[in-house]
Design a protein around this motif. Structure first.
Motif, PDB file in Angstrom:
ATOM      1  N   LYS A   1       1.523  10.207  -5.755  1.00 25.48           N
ATOM      2  CA  LYS A   1       1.721   9.775  -4.359  1.00 25.48           C
ATOM      3  C   LYS A   1       0.724   8.673  -4.023  1.00 25.48           C
ATOM      4  N   GLY A   2       1.172   7.711  -3.223  1.00 29.39           N
ATOM      5  CA  GLY A   2       0.270   6.665  -2.794  1.00 29.39           C
ATOM      6  C   GLY A   2      -0.476   7.072  -1.536  1.00 29.39           C
ATOM      7  N   GLY A   3      -1.597   6.414  -1.319  1.00 32.72           N
ATOM      8  CA  GLY A   3      -2.330   6.571  -0.068  1.00 32.72           C
ATOM      9  C   GLY A   3      -2.965   7.937   0.165  1.00 32.72           C
TER      10      GLY A   3
ATOM     11  N   VAL B   1       5.678  16.431   1.222  1.00 34.19           N
ATOM     12  CA  VAL B   1       6.128  15.123   0.738  1.00 34.19           C
ATOM     13  C   VAL B   1       5.146  14.573  -0.308  1.00 34.19           C
TER      14      VAL B   1
ATOM     15  N   CYS C   1       9.691   6.721  -9.016  1.00 31.87           N
ATOM     16  CA  CYS C   1       8.658   7.701  -9.406  1.00 31.87           C
ATOM     17  C   CYS C   1       8.419   8.743  -8.321  1.00 31.87           C
TER      18      CYS C   1
ATOM     19  N   LYS D   1       0.844  -1.201   0.000  1.00 34.65           N
ATOM     20  CA  LYS D   1       0.000   0.000   0.000  1.00 34.65           C
ATOM     21  C   LYS D   1       0.884   1.257   0.000  1.00 34.65           C
ATOM     22  N   GLY D   2       0.400   2.275  -0.705  1.00 36.09           N
ATOM     23  CA  GLY D   2       1.119   3.538  -0.705  1.00 36.09           C
ATOM     24  C   GLY D   2       0.700   4.404   0.460  1.00 36.09           C
ATOM     25  N   GLY D   3       1.566   5.355   0.793  1.00 38.27           N
ATOM     26  CA  GLY D   3       1.194   6.370   1.777  1.00 38.27           C
ATOM     27  C   GLY D   3       1.046   5.889   3.202  1.00 38.27           C
TER      28      GLY D   3
ATOM     29  N   CYS E   1      -1.489  -4.085  -8.792  1.00 37.81           N
ATOM     30  CA  CYS E   1      -0.828  -4.624  -7.592  1.00 37.81           C
ATOM     31  C   CYS E   1      -1.673  -4.432  -6.342  1.00 37.81           C
TER      32      CYS E   1
ATOM     33  N   LYS F   1       5.167  16.155 -10.011  1.00 29.88           N
ATOM     34  CA  LYS F   1       5.667  15.278 -11.076  1.00 29.88           C
ATOM     35  C   LYS F   1       4.490  14.759 -11.913  1.00 29.88           C
ATOM     36  N   GLU F   2       3.421  14.416 -11.230  1.00 27.52           N
ATOM     37  CA  GLU F   2       2.254  13.898 -11.942  1.00 27.52           C
ATOM     38  C   GLU F   2       1.686  14.968 -12.866  1.00 27.52           C
TER      39      GLU F   2
ATOM     40  N   ALA G   1       8.980  14.444 -13.943  1.00 27.48           N
ATOM     41  CA  ALA G   1       8.432  13.116 -13.701  1.00 27.48           C
ATOM     42  C   ALA G   1       9.380  12.091 -14.306  1.00 27.48           C
TER      43      ALA G   1
ATOM     44  N   ASP H   1      10.811  18.598 -10.119  1.00 22.77           N
ATOM     45  CA  ASP H   1       9.438  18.358 -10.540  1.00 22.77           C
ATOM     46  C   ASP H   1       9.351  17.505 -11.807  1.00 22.77           C
TER      47      ASP H   1
ATOM     48  N   SER I   1      -7.998  -1.640  -4.900  1.00 26.38           N
ATOM     49  CA  SER I   1      -8.824  -1.341  -3.729  1.00 26.38           C
ATOM     50  C   SER I   1     -10.305  -1.247  -4.063  1.00 26.38           C
TER      51      SER I   1
ATOM     52  N   PRO J   1      -0.427   4.518  -7.700  1.00 30.27           N
ATOM     53  CA  PRO J   1       0.474   5.664  -7.568  1.00 30.27           C
ATOM     54  C   PRO J   1       1.643   5.537  -8.552  1.00 30.27           C
ATOM     55  N   GLY J   2       2.282   6.641  -8.854  1.00 33.89           N
ATOM     56  CA  GLY J   2       3.466   6.592  -9.717  1.00 33.89           C
ATOM     57  C   GLY J   2       3.243   7.195 -11.089  1.00 33.89           C
ATOM     58  N   THR J   3       4.268   7.097 -11.922  1.00 39.66           N
ATOM     59  CA  THR J   3       4.175   7.578 -13.301  1.00 39.66           C
ATOM     60  C   THR J   3       4.871   6.522 -14.139  1.00 39.66           C
TER      61      THR J   3
ATOM     62  N   THR K   1       3.886  -4.380  -5.988  1.00 40.84           N
ATOM     63  CA  THR K   1       4.691  -5.614  -6.063  1.00 40.84           C
ATOM     64  C   THR K   1       5.049  -5.771  -7.531  1.00 40.84           C
TER      65      THR K   1
ATOM     66  N   GLN L   1       5.316  17.083  -3.651  1.00 36.75           N
ATOM     67  CA  GLN L   1       6.465  16.944  -4.549  1.00 36.75           C
ATOM     68  C   GLN L   1       6.255  15.809  -5.548  1.00 36.75           C
ATOM     69  N   ASP L   2       5.524  14.778  -5.150  1.00 39.62           N
ATOM     70  CA  ASP L   2       5.188  13.720  -6.101  1.00 39.62           C
ATOM     71  C   ASP L   2       4.075  14.160  -7.038  1.00 39.62           C
TER      72      ASP L   2
END
Lengths: 161, 275
Positions: free
Chosen positions: B20-22, B161, A52, A21-23, B52, B168-169, A100, A98, B55, B131-133, A135, B164-165
């Motif tokens: 960003k995740g979560g 925090v 990323c 899980k993120g965050g 992955c 990027k997105e 990506a 910034d 939810s 999350p991510g790119t 994962t 900043q991600d």
């Protein structure tokens, strides 16, 4: 190769911080764990393989640092109060923070392999590896690249829900 | 060509992104879907491409559901008559199965979702992303170029925090020419139900989403406060909007959903004018 083995040869324990899980606080925990271990007198390094969303540089106030190479590979950035924690993150390789990093798996895999084997860590008691959520490529590549070395295990982070 | 045919019957497509995740992408995607589907005349589709960490099945109360195949393709799982859902979560034999796939395999599944799911006529297709790119994001933008994407809603929380991600997105969206409908700031303040005092659980040390949006000339769609009921509703697969209609968070969500709707409708009118 001999050079590849040499860079991680001086690392006594490698610890992965994972979640899925993120965050949930992986990077926060990785940072605090490193600081606590350092406080306890250990030699510590952090490897941030979140390509990323690399958070560790900001958490240790080195987001504007740059890295350079030496004969044995990348020289980590030294952080913490006594500048004794060694840190490597892709954050340091970005021209603009910034920007990506929009890479597909294969390119990420190549960089992670390089990060794992080409950083001149020196002698460390602990190398903490912070990972992104999921994962996928980063996780598979990191574990594969670390397998020949002293992989202690993984700490899994979650929140209650 | 197959993709184009499948997606021809989709009027509006909204991507929910973060970097960003979560931060609440899935939560927001689910509530956006519920909010839009409240109008029974609208057909809403929710596609979860977080391979992955899917939810959406849990949040929509659809855990354990299976996907059925028919002559016309895969059937989405319906929450309401006008709200259909598809997620890799439905393809797993157990919810704890890890999907440990590299990029190319993930891309293949995303393409299959778009090509083989029989959504029928859809007014709104909402796509929840991980999350991510990376692969998933590049692929979804690439595959959806067969239809048109109204835009992206980018979710964040107030702290640097996260921001900043998210910057990027935003850059990712510019790079792939994906219009940005706007940014949603989640977990923006907490009002204690007992003493009614407001606290900043995630203090906006660098000005929060508001400052970032100003700096990057992007719309701030709204701020949603933290409400423990949100997490509970998600865990129980219920719509928070229905369970807590009086919550300040519900009011925020509803306003944001309305702004997204208005953006999409306006877009459509402009397109029709051009045509």
């Amino acid at each position: 190769t001999l050079a590849e083995r040499a860079n991680l040869a001086g690392v006594r324990h490698i610890l992965l911080v994972l979640s899925g899980k993120g965050g949930v606080g992986k990077s926060t925990l990785s940072t605090e764990l490193a600081l606590a271990l350092r406080h306890a007198g250990k030699r510590v390094g952090i490897l941030d393989v979140d390509l990323c969303g690399p958070s560790i540089p900001r958490m240790l106030r080195v987001q504007d640092s740059a890295v350079h190479q030496c004969d044995s590979g990348w020289v980590p950035v030294f952080v913490g109060q006594d500048k004794a924690i060694a840190l490597m993150s892709i954050g340091f390789l970005l021209e603009r923070p910034d920007d990506a990093v929009v890479w597909r798996g294969p390119k990420k895999n190549a960089l992670i392999k390089q990060f794992v084997t080409d950083v001149a860590w020196g002698e460390l008691d602990f190398l903490i590896v912070d990972t992104p959520p999921g994962t996928s490529d980063e996780h598979i590549s990191t574990v594969e690249a670390l397998r020949p070395y002293q992989l202690l295990g993984a700490v899994l982070v979650t929140t209650p829900q | 060509a197959e993709l184009r045919a499948r997606l021809r019957a989709v009027r509006h497509t909204v991507l929910v992104l973060s970097g960003k995740g979560g931060v609440g992408k899935s939560t927001f995607s689910a509530l956006l879907a519920h909010g839009l589907a409240a109008d029974e005349t609208k057909q809403v589709a929710l596609l979860d491409i977080d391979i992955c960490g899917p939810s959406i099945p849990k949040i929509m109360g659809l855990e354990g559901e299976q996907v059925h195949q028919s002559g016309s393709g895969w059937s989405p799982v319906y929450v309401e008559e006008n709200l259909g859902v598809m997620s890799v979560g439905f393809l797993l034999s157990s919810p704890d199965d890890a999907v440990i796939w590299r990029g190319p395999k993930k891309n293949g599944l995303i393409k299959q979702f778009l090509r083989d799911v029989d959504w029928g006529e859809v007014d709104y297709l909402i796509v929840d992303t991980p999350p991510g790119t990376s692969d998933e994001h590049l692929s979804i933008v690439q595959y959806l170029s067969a239809t048109h994407i109204d835009g992206a809603v980018i979710v964040t929380t107030p702290q640097e925090v996260s921001l900043q991600d998210v910057r990027k997105e935003i850059n990712f969206c510019h790079k792939v020419k994906l219009p940005i409908i706007g940014v949603v700031e989640n977990m923006s303040g907490f009002v204690c139900p007992k003493c009614k005092n407001e606290s900043q659980i995630f203090p906006p040390t660098t000005g929060g989403a508001e400052k970032m949006c100003q700096n990057l000339s992007v719309s701030l769609l709204g701020k949603v406060p933290l409400d423990p009921q949100i997490g509970k509703s998600c865990d129980r697969g219920q719509s928070f909007l229905a369970e807590a209609p009086e919550s300040p968070a519900t009011l925020s969500y509803r306003n944001i959903i309305q702004r997204i709707q208005e953006y999409c409708e306006q877009h459509h009118l402009q397109e029709e004018k051009i045509m």
